[in-house]
Write a protein that holds these residues in place. Structure first.
Motif, mmCIF file in Angstrom:
data_model
loop_
_atom_site.group_PDB
_atom_site.id
_atom_site.type_symbol
_atom_site.label_atom_id
_atom_site.label_comp_id
_atom_site.label_asym_id
_atom_site.label_seq_id
_atom_site.Cartn_x
_atom_site.Cartn_y
_atom_site.Cartn_z
ATOM 1 N N VAL A 5 -17.672 66.458 26.700
ATOM 2 C CA VAL A 5 -17.112 65.298 27.383
ATOM 3 C C VAL A 5 -16.108 64.619 26.457
ATOM 4 O O VAL A 5 -16.487 64.111 25.389
ATOM 5 N N GLU A 6 -14.851 64.610 26.895
ATOM 6 C CA GLU A 6 -13.798 63.966 26.113
ATOM 7 C C GLU A 6 -13.675 62.488 26.467
ATOM 8 O O GLU A 6 -13.976 62.081 27.596
ATOM 9 N N SER A 7 -13.212 61.710 25.505
ATOM 10 C CA SER A 7 -12.937 60.294 25.736
ATOM 11 C C SER A 7 -11.861 59.832 24.765
ATOM 12 O O SER A 7 -11.552 60.532 23.799
ATOM 13 N N CYS A 22 -14.815 64.090 21.428
ATOM 14 C CA CYS A 22 -15.408 65.078 22.327
ATOM 15 C C CYS A 22 -16.873 65.204 21.931
ATOM 16 O O CYS A 22 -17.187 65.700 20.845
ATOM 17 N N THR A 117 -8.983 64.554 29.073
ATOM 18 C CA THR A 117 -8.667 63.131 29.068
ATOM 19 C C THR A 117 -7.151 62.996 28.992
ATOM 20 O O THR A 117 -6.502 63.721 28.232
#
Length: 123
Positions: A5-7, A22, A117
């Protein structure tokens, strides 16, 4: 299985900085090399930075060398991309990927992918 999960994406002015993260699920994060890829509209996805399992070896595309820094924290199951001196041409969706090979540099080598993202750099 590894879920990524990227942010950290967003809108930034040219010359600014962003740090992408990530986060990976699972207990085998340190078994994978990690890479950051990006895909701009109408262009192919490309590897811009990658890091080996231990973090000792890194790879950077010429387009980001000297401006971006990849790092990882195996205790936190997280890989980072520090992006400085951003340019409008850095605008793209940024993806992280995990690979069983020593140092991922190709899309085809990615075993697991995040959903991406968006980074937008305004001029």
């Amino acid at each position: 299985q590894v879920q990524l999960v990227e942010s950290g994406g967003g809108l930034v002015q040219a010359g600014g900085s962003l740090r992408l993260s990530c986060a990976a699920s699972g207990r085998t994060f340190s078994s994978y090399s990690m890479g950051w890829f990006r895909q701009a509209p109408g262009k192919e996805r490309e590897c811009i930075a990658s890091i080996s399992r231990s973090g000792i070896s890194t790879y950077y595309a010429d387009s980001v060398k000297g401006r971006f820094t990849i790092s990882r924290d195996n205790a936190k199951n997280t890989v980072y991309l520090q992006m400085n001196s951003l340019k409008p041409e850095d605008t793209a969706v940024y993806y992280c990927a995990a690979a069983a090979q020593r140092l991922i540099t190709k899309v085809a080598a990615g075993d697991y992918w995040g959903k991406g993202t968006l980074v937008t750099v305004s001029s």
